[in-house]
Design a protein around this motif. Structure first.
Motif, mmCIF file in Angstrom:
data_model
loop_
_atom_site.group_PDB
_atom_site.id
_atom_site.type_symbol
_atom_site.label_atom_id
_atom_site.label_comp_id
_atom_site.label_asym_id
_atom_site.label_seq_id
_atom_site.Cartn_x
_atom_site.Cartn_y
_atom_site.Cartn_z
ATOM 1 N N GLU A 1 8.755 9.232 -17.363
ATOM 2 C CA GLU A 1 7.821 8.404 -18.135
ATOM 3 C C GLU A 1 7.474 7.138 -17.357
ATOM 4 O OE1 GLU A 1 7.238 6.264 -22.475
ATOM 5 O OE2 GLU A 1 9.269 6.762 -21.821
ATOM 6 N N PHE A 2 8.468 6.506 -16.767
ATOM 7 C CA PHE A 2 8.218 5.306 -15.964
ATOM 8 C C PHE A 2 7.315 5.650 -14.778
ATOM 9 C CE2 PHE A 2 9.342 2.590 -12.342
ATOM 10 C CZ PHE A 2 8.915 1.366 -12.833
ATOM 11 N N ASP A 3 7.635 6.745 -14.088
ATOM 12 C CA ASP A 3 6.837 7.143 -12.926
ATOM 13 C C ASP A 3 5.413 7.528 -13.334
ATOM 14 O OD1 ASP A 3 8.923 6.582 -11.206
ATOM 15 O OD2 ASP A 3 9.601 8.664 -11.089
ATOM 16 N N THR A 4 5.239 8.044 -14.531
ATOM 17 C CA THR A 4 3.894 8.336 -15.028
ATOM 18 C C THR A 4 3.127 7.034 -15.215
ATOM 19 O OG1 THR A 4 4.647 10.355 -16.105
ATOM 20 C CG2 THR A 4 2.564 9.417 -16.895
ATOM 21 N N ARG A 5 3.802 6.013 -15.684
ATOM 22 C CA ARG A 5 3.175 4.701 -15.815
ATOM 23 C C ARG A 5 2.799 4.145 -14.438
ATOM 24 N NH1 ARG A 5 3.851 2.398 -20.876
ATOM 25 N NH2 ARG A 5 5.115 3.651 -22.284
ATOM 26 N N LEU A 6 3.661 4.406 -13.438
ATOM 27 C CA LEU A 6 3.332 4.004 -12.061
ATOM 28 C C LEU A 6 2.101 4.774 -11.567
ATOM 29 C CD1 LEU A 6 6.779 3.828 -10.220
ATOM 30 C CD2 LEU A 6 5.361 1.929 -11.031
ATOM 31 N N TYR A 7 2.050 6.063 -11.870
ATOM 32 C CA TYR A 7 0.918 6.908 -11.475
ATOM 33 C C TYR A 7 -0.383 6.374 -12.080
ATOM 34 C CZ TYR A 7 -1.994 11.155 -11.259
ATOM 35 O OH TYR A 7 -3.010 12.048 -11.056
ATOM 36 N N LEU A 8 -0.332 6.018 -13.351
ATOM 37 C CA LEU A 8 -1.522 5.467 -14.013
ATOM 38 C C LEU A 8 -1.909 4.116 -13.411
ATOM 39 C CD1 LEU A 8 -0.640 6.430 -17.676
ATOM 40 C CD2 LEU A 8 -2.344 7.519 -16.196
ATOM 41 N N THR A 9 -0.916 3.317 -13.064
ATOM 42 C CA THR A 9 -1.172 2.036 -12.409
ATOM 43 C C THR A 9 -1.832 2.277 -11.059
ATOM 44 O OG1 THR A 9 0.703 1.000 -13.527
ATOM 45 C CG2 THR A 9 -0.083 -0.065 -11.502
ATOM 46 N N TRP A 10 -1.298 3.215 -10.296
ATOM 47 C CA TRP A 10 -1.845 3.554 -8.979
ATOM 48 C C TRP A 10 -3.294 4.018 -9.100
ATOM 49 C CZ3 TRP A 10 -3.140 8.498 -7.050
ATOM 50 C CH2 TRP A 10 -3.427 8.519 -5.681
ATOM 51 N N ARG A 11 -3.580 4.857 -10.101
ATOM 52 C CA ARG A 11 -4.951 5.350 -10.307
ATOM 53 C C ARG A 11 -5.907 4.222 -10.684
ATOM 54 N NH1 ARG A 11 -6.665 10.444 -11.228
ATOM 55 N NH2 ARG A 11 -8.023 9.630 -12.838
ATOM 56 N N ALA A 12 -5.397 3.219 -11.374
ATOM 57 C CA ALA A 12 -6.241 2.121 -11.841
ATOM 58 C C ALA A 12 -6.541 1.094 -10.749
ATOM 59 C CB ALA A 12 -5.580 1.423 -13.029
ATOM 60 N N GLY B 1 0.803 -1.215 0.000
ATOM 61 C CA GLY B 1 0.000 0.000 0.000
ATOM 62 C C GLY B 1 0.839 1.270 0.000
ATOM 63 N N ARG B 2 2.053 1.198 -0.567
ATOM 64 C CA ARG B 2 2.972 2.330 -0.509
ATOM 65 C C ARG B 2 3.231 2.992 -1.860
ATOM 66 N NH1 ARG B 2 7.816 -0.360 1.528
ATOM 67 N NH2 ARG B 2 8.792 1.469 0.643
ATOM 68 N N LEU B 3 2.532 2.576 -2.905
ATOM 69 C CA LEU B 3 2.786 3.166 -4.227
ATOM 70 C C LEU B 3 2.440 4.653 -4.245
ATOM 71 C CD1 LEU B 3 3.763 2.832 -7.095
ATOM 72 C CD2 LEU B 3 1.487 2.020 -7.725
ATOM 73 N N GLY B 4 1.304 5.026 -3.675
ATOM 74 C CA GLY B 4 0.914 6.439 -3.604
ATOM 75 C C GLY B 4 1.905 7.257 -2.802
ATOM 76 N N ASP B 5 2.402 6.695 -1.688
ATOM 77 C CA ASP B 5 3.395 7.387 -0.864
ATOM 78 C C ASP B 5 4.700 7.601 -1.637
ATOM 79 O OD1 ASP B 5 1.550 7.298 1.162
ATOM 80 O OD2 ASP B 5 2.519 5.639 2.232
ATOM 81 N N TYR B 6 5.121 6.567 -2.364
ATOM 82 C CA TYR B 6 6.334 6.674 -3.182
ATOM 83 C C TYR B 6 6.202 7.822 -4.186
ATOM 84 C CZ TYR B 6 9.451 5.707 -7.101
ATOM 85 O OH TYR B 6 10.348 5.849 -8.119
ATOM 86 N N LEU B 7 5.072 7.871 -4.883
ATOM 87 C CA LEU B 7 4.851 8.917 -5.888
ATOM 88 C C LEU B 7 4.766 10.300 -5.242
ATOM 89 C CD1 LEU B 7 2.314 6.973 -8.095
ATOM 90 C CD2 LEU B 7 4.635 7.649 -8.773
ATOM 91 N N ALA B 8 4.135 10.385 -4.086
ATOM 92 C CA ALA B 8 4.006 11.681 -3.395
ATOM 93 C C ALA B 8 5.366 12.216 -2.958
ATOM 94 C CB ALA B 8 3.081 11.539 -2.192
ATOM 95 N N ARG B 9 6.237 11.331 -2.526
ATOM 96 C CA ARG B 9 7.583 11.775 -2.134
ATOM 97 C C ARG B 9 8.406 12.222 -3.339
ATOM 98 N NH1 ARG B 9 7.062 7.600 1.441
ATOM 99 N NH2 ARG B 9 8.179 6.149 0.121
ATOM 100 N N ARG B 10 8.282 11.494 -4.440
ATOM 101 C CA ARG B 10 9.055 11.840 -5.648
ATOM 102 C C ARG B 10 8.527 13.083 -6.346
ATOM 103 N NH1 ARG B 10 13.038 9.105 -7.846
ATOM 104 N NH2 ARG B 10 12.659 9.804 -9.956
ATOM 105 N N TYR B 11 7.213 13.293 -6.281
ATOM 106 C CA TYR B 11 6.584 14.385 -7.033
ATOM 107 C C TYR B 11 5.636 15.190 -6.136
ATOM 108 C CZ TYR B 11 8.452 11.682 -10.857
ATOM 109 O OH TYR B 11 9.305 11.006 -11.677
ATOM 110 N N PRO B 12 6.201 15.987 -5.233
ATOM 111 C CA PRO B 12 5.360 16.757 -4.320
ATOM 112 C C PRO B 12 4.722 17.992 -4.968
ATOM 113 C CG PRO B 12 7.662 17.218 -3.883
ATOM 114 C CD PRO B 12 7.621 16.136 -4.926
ATOM 115 N N GLU B 13 5.274 18.451 -6.078
ATOM 116 C CA GLU B 13 4.801 19.692 -6.705
ATOM 117 C C GLU B 13 3.600 19.465 -7.615
ATOM 118 O OE1 GLU B 13 7.549 22.283 -8.682
ATOM 119 O OE2 GLU B 13 9.188 21.562 -7.427
#
Length: 173
Positions: free
Chosen positions: A147-158, A22-34
């Motif tokens: 680009e990879f992290d965007t794919r992670l973001y889309l995965t997280w949203r799905a 359950g840490r994918l959202g946390d990972y993305l939030a730390r990498r992309y806070p802006e």
């Protein structure tokens, strides 16, 4: 994991571990806070034109840059560049338009930047080849990681329950 096809099994295992914990959202939030301030079509057009002016001065002009809620992310259309040709008088006029999936209104700033850079690069290079990705890297230094992290973001949203979430929520500290 439909957005992560073609990545090595070891990378996919790391993603599965983040999801399971359950840490994918946390990972993305730390990498992309802006978050970005590009909330409407006018601001998106100005943003794209500033990038075009900086990196692609001699590329063809754009007549429109807009968010599009009809782009199907499931079909891997995060953005599109289209050219419509019309005859006006005795001349052939081409109008080029960039459309960005509306979900990027709420995405991290770097991810929107990556989509715009990708579509702008198509003004110079049509195919996804070495020259195309070299141009993307020139315009955005960490293009491949974003680009990879965007794919992670889309995965997280799905993921179940995350599809209704529009923003990455920062972890509690």
């Amino acid at each position: 994991m439909r957005f992560l096809g073609g990545y090595p099994a070891s990378t996919l295992d790391q993603v599965r571990d983040l999801i399971a914990q359950g840490r994918l959202g946390d990972y993305l939030a730390r990498r992309y806070p802006e978050r970005h301030d590009v909330r409407n079509d006018g601001a998106l057009y100005e943003h794209a034109m500033a990038l075009k002016q900086r990196y692609l001065r001699n590329a063809p002009l754009l007549s429109k840059v807009a968010y599009d809620d009809r782009l199907q992310v499931d079909q891997r259309a995060l953005g599109t560049l289209t050219a419509v040709s019309r005859v006006q008088g005795g001349q052939l006029k081409a109008k080029r338009e960039i459309r960005v999936a509306a979900l990027f209104k709420d995405a991290p700033a770097d991810m929107l930047q990556m989509i715009v850079v990708h579509e702008l690069a198509h003004l110079k290079v049509r195919e996804h080849d070495k020259a195309f990705y070299a141009l993307c890297e020139h315009m955005l230094a960490d293009y491949h990681q974003i680009e990879f992290d965007t794919r992670l973001y889309l995965t997280w949203r799905a993921l179940d329950g995350a599809a209704a979430v529009t923003e990455i929520t920062p972890p509690n500290t």
